[in-house]
Design an enzyme around this catalytic site. Structure first.
Site, PDB file in Angstrom:
ATOM      1  N   TYR A 264      12.428  31.070 -13.305  1.00 27.01           N
ATOM      2  CA  TYR A 264      13.775  30.344 -13.395  1.00 27.01           C
ATOM      3  C   TYR A 264      14.411  32.001 -13.468  1.00 27.01           C
ATOM      4  O   TYR A 264      15.955  31.764 -12.648  1.00 27.01           O
ATOM      5  CB  TYR A 264      13.239  30.520 -15.445  1.00 27.01           C
ATOM      6  CG  TYR A 264      12.783  29.059 -15.310  1.00 27.01           C
ATOM      7  CD1 TYR A 264      13.872  27.880 -15.145  1.00 27.01           C
ATOM      8  CD2 TYR A 264      12.273  29.064 -16.593  1.00 27.01           C
ATOM      9  CE1 TYR A 264      13.191  26.904 -15.386  1.00 27.01           C
ATOM     10  CE2 TYR A 264      11.955  28.321 -17.380  1.00 27.01           C
ATOM     11  CZ  TYR A 264      12.238  26.607 -16.254  1.00 27.01           C
ATOM     12  OH  TYR A 264      11.865  25.249 -16.921  1.00 27.01           O
ATOM     13  N   THR A 300       9.426  23.845  -8.281  1.00 22.16           N
ATOM     14  CA  THR A 300      10.126  24.700  -9.101  1.00 22.16           C
ATOM     15  C   THR A 300       9.875  24.208 -10.417  1.00 22.16           C
ATOM     16  O   THR A 300       9.055  23.928 -10.655  1.00 22.16           O
ATOM     17  CB  THR A 300      12.225  24.074  -9.300  1.00 22.16           C
ATOM     18  OG1 THR A 300      12.079  23.280  -9.884  1.00 22.16           O
ATOM     19  CG2 THR A 300      12.989  23.479  -7.510  1.00 22.16           C
ATOM     20  N   ASP A 301      10.621  25.823 -11.210  1.00 24.75           N
ATOM     21  CA  ASP A 301       9.936  25.380 -12.956  1.00 24.75           C
ATOM     22  C   ASP A 301      11.417  24.373 -13.542  1.00 24.75           C
ATOM     23  O   ASP A 301      11.960  23.652 -12.751  1.00 24.75           O
ATOM     24  CB  ASP A 301      10.503  27.377 -13.938  1.00 24.75           C
ATOM     25  CG  ASP A 301       9.810  26.872 -14.700  1.00 24.75           C
ATOM     26  OD1 ASP A 301       8.954  26.451 -15.225  1.00 24.75           O
ATOM     27  OD2 ASP A 301       9.418  28.000 -14.894  1.00 24.75           O
ATOM     28  N   TRP A 302      10.220  23.881 -14.753  1.00 26.16           N
ATOM     29  CA  TRP A 302      10.811  22.792 -15.107  1.00 26.16           C
ATOM     30  C   TRP A 302      12.846  22.662 -15.644  1.00 26.16           C
ATOM     31  O   TRP A 302      13.270  23.683 -16.242  1.00 26.16           O
ATOM     32  CB  TRP A 302      10.249  22.322 -16.609  1.00 26.16           C
ATOM     33  CG  TRP A 302       8.892  21.939 -16.233  1.00 26.16           C
ATOM     34  CD1 TRP A 302       8.939  20.402 -17.142  1.00 26.16           C
ATOM     35  CD2 TRP A 302       8.136  21.204 -15.034  1.00 26.16           C
ATOM     36  NE1 TRP A 302       7.714  20.017 -16.356  1.00 26.16           N
ATOM     37  CE2 TRP A 302       7.551  20.965 -15.000  1.00 26.16           C
ATOM     38  CE3 TRP A 302       7.795  22.073 -14.165  1.00 26.16           C
ATOM     39  CZ2 TRP A 302       6.701  20.212 -14.547  1.00 26.16           C
ATOM     40  CZ3 TRP A 302       7.146  21.815 -13.070  1.00 26.16           C
ATOM     41  CH2 TRP A 302       5.879  21.039 -13.491  1.00 26.16           C
TER      42      TRP A 302
END
Length: 581
Positions: A264, A300-302
């Site tokens: 992030y 990608t991260d959440w």
């Protein structure tokens, strides 16, 4: 039979045939790796109140064409296998029958955080990654990852949202328990063993794909805050050690890891664009793809695109540096950066709109879908690995030899910081706190008050500051020092009776007074009471060495540079400290 359904044909041919048959909506669905929960009896969720998940399972699989999911929650092995098969059957009945790829955060240790990991539950229980690092043993990490692979395969998990190979260089950062500590060289050795244990020598039908995170290293968080939240979005490198944090990722790519998750964090004060790494073309394409040569899936991260409701509370999208962009503009920027898939999102209509408007080409979408489909074929999901056997799952998950290996690893990982009277002998009168009295009764006579005891055993956790919202409360951040009243209570006990203190180090605790006055001090990173007492009484040998230093004060922590390993002045215990009883 269509060519993509023919197991005898080459994977590349099957991918191209399937790709040619897909609608834009079906392609867009592949670009989303979202979350599912299940009912306790192993049935899919067909109703939702929106407090955690906005859509039901049929809405996502049948209506939105998603086929990548991570499972939230802890359940029985047989029920997970039944659920997996039910979701696969649902997917098989869609127009093209594209199988579901199921993933999970770590499930083999003691931390329970819906945003990062789950406690072992039915699975074999091992120390956290920090504990594996404390042993310094790549062969142990390989055996651990191979056990994870076997247990995951039995219930249908085909992607591990781990290992996490950030360097633990900011002592306050909440995510350190999932790392291999502060040593870049050791982390590189351990991640290679971990990837080999999950994937084998090459990815195939008996593999679990490793999604390594968080590229390019999420340790140097400003003030140690976590970038799940707006006040933790900045990542800084005042010590100039950006390249150092990349070392483990170079090792992971060399080991052939199948997937990579950018973090992030928003880099500040570097020559990188000051946007979160999932949106960062210089990082994803320039560094990961072109310089490191990574050819796998970038997820990608959440939650980078849309605001989300978590535990009934609204959390803004982690679109750090691009907060001003619309959801569609954020998606376009991430695709332009080189990301293949959006973690924790379920808005394929946004991608369809981008293609229809001409903002993103279908060729760009196809490039990512091709990678995603290829992995499904390689893992055997279209063929013999589509379904699992619930009976076999019940026999495999938590198998006796897996549990025994995890228990042995717990004992090995314990780190003796001061020895004092260890090993203990005989059956002393024991006073215990935060230790199960029934477990302690196998080692001594448990008494009700310190004044009655020959010895006390006290288990503590690294301090943290309570945070106001329910989700952030799971991320233990802030001060590492015990509050004055709690410290006084602890020291009073230590002055009353000789006390063996065990501190769970999910982060580096500040404990100079406790270290000075405890009869003996042990660190753990996830270990049962029996593991601790076996070591204390000489029935097992602790081999652990500190995977990071233990600071002397919060002032020393605040003065340290967050990107520099073991940078606090005059630590109580140095990185690598550990004694043998």
């Amino acid at each position: 039979m269509h060519p993509y359904q023919d197991a005898a044909r080459p994977v590349a041919e099957r991918v191209e045939d399937l790709l040619s048959r897909m609608t834009p909506e079906e392609k867009a669905g592949q670009l989303f790796h979202s979350m599912l929960m299940m009912n306790a009896d192993g049935t899919p969720v067909t109703e939702t109140d929106g407090s955690m998940l906005p859509f039901t399972t049929p809405e996502l699989v049948e209506g939105r064409h998603l086929s990548h999911f991570n499972l939230l929650g802890t359940y029985g092995a047989r029920e997970m296998a039944l659920w997996h098969n039910a979701v696969q059957e649902m997917a098989e009945n869609t127009r093209l029958g594209i199988p579901v790829s199921l993933s999970t955060d770590p499930r083999h240790a003691f931390t329970d955080n819906v945003g990062a990991s789950f406690n072992a539950g039915a699975f074999s229980a091992w120390p956290e990654a920090l504990g594996l690092a404390a042993t310094g043993d790549p062969e142990l990490v390989f055996r651990f990852a191979d056990t994870v692979r076997r247990e995951y395969l039995s219930v249908g998990f085909r992607t591990a949202l781990h290992p996490q190979i950030d360097l633990a260089t900011e002592p306050r950062w909440a995510r350190q328990s999932g790392t291999f500590g502060s040593d870049a060289k050791l982390t590189g050795e351990l991640v290679q063993a971990y990837v080999r244990g999950l994937q084998g020598e090459e990815l195939g039908p008996d593999s679990v794909a490793a999604m390594v995170k968080h590229f390019p290293g999420g340790g140097p968080q400003k003030d140690g805050e976590d970038p799940h939240f707006p006040h933790g979005k900045e990542q800084i490198y005042p010590g100039g050690m950006r390249e150092h944090h990349l070392e483990p990722f170079r090792a992971a790519v060399a080991a052939g890891c199948s997937q990579m998750m950018p973090y992030y964090g928003q880099p500040i004060g570097t020559d990188w664009e000051e946007v979160g790494f999932g949106f960062n073309k210089g990082v994803v394409t320039g560094l990961l793809r072109e310089e490191l040569g990574f050819t796998g899936i970038v997820c990608t991260d959440w939650g980078l695109l849309t605001d989300a409701v978590i535990f009934g509370e609204t959390h803004e999208a982690r679109a750090w540096g691009v907060e001003h962009l619309s959801v569609a503009e954020r998606a376009a920027k991430a695709l332009d950066a080189g990301s293949d898939q959006f973690g924790g999102e379920q808005c394929p209509e946004v991608v369809v709109e981008l293609v229809e408007s001409g903002r993103i080409s279908m060729e760009r979408i196809d490039a990512s879908v091709r990678r995603l489909l290829r992995e499904k074929f390689v893992l055997g999901l279209f063929d013999r690995r589509r379904y699992v056997d619930p009976d076999e799952a019940a026999e495999t998950v938590g198998r006796a030899d897996f549990k025994a290996a995890g228990a042995a690893a717990q004992r090995r990982s314990l780190t003796v910081l001061t020895i004092g009277p260890l090993p203990l002998a005989g059956r002393p009168k024991l006073y215990v706190e935060n230790v199960d009295p029934q477990v302690a009764a196998a080692y001594g006579d448990v008494v009700a008050a310190p004044a009655e005891a020959d010895l006390a055993v006290l288990r503590l956790r690294t301090p943290y500051e309570e945070r106001p919202n329910r989700f952030e409360a799971f991320f233990h951040s802030g001060s590492l020092a015990f509050e004055e009243a709690e410290l006084a209570r602890i020291l009073s006990l230590l002055d009353t009776v000789p006390t063996v203190v065990c501190v769970n180090l999910e982060r580096p605790a500040v404990l100079p007074e406790i270290a000075e006055r405890a009869a003996a001090l042990i660190a753990d990173y996830g270990a049962g009471d029996d593991a601790l007492l076996d070591v204390a009484f000489g029935r097992a040998t602790a081999e652990g060495r500190l995977p990071f230093e233990l600071p002397r004060s919060m002032a020393a922590v605040e003065a340290a540079r967050p990107d520099v390993p073991n940078d606090t002045a005059d630590p109580v215990f140095a990185h690598g400290h550990g004694l043998v009883i």
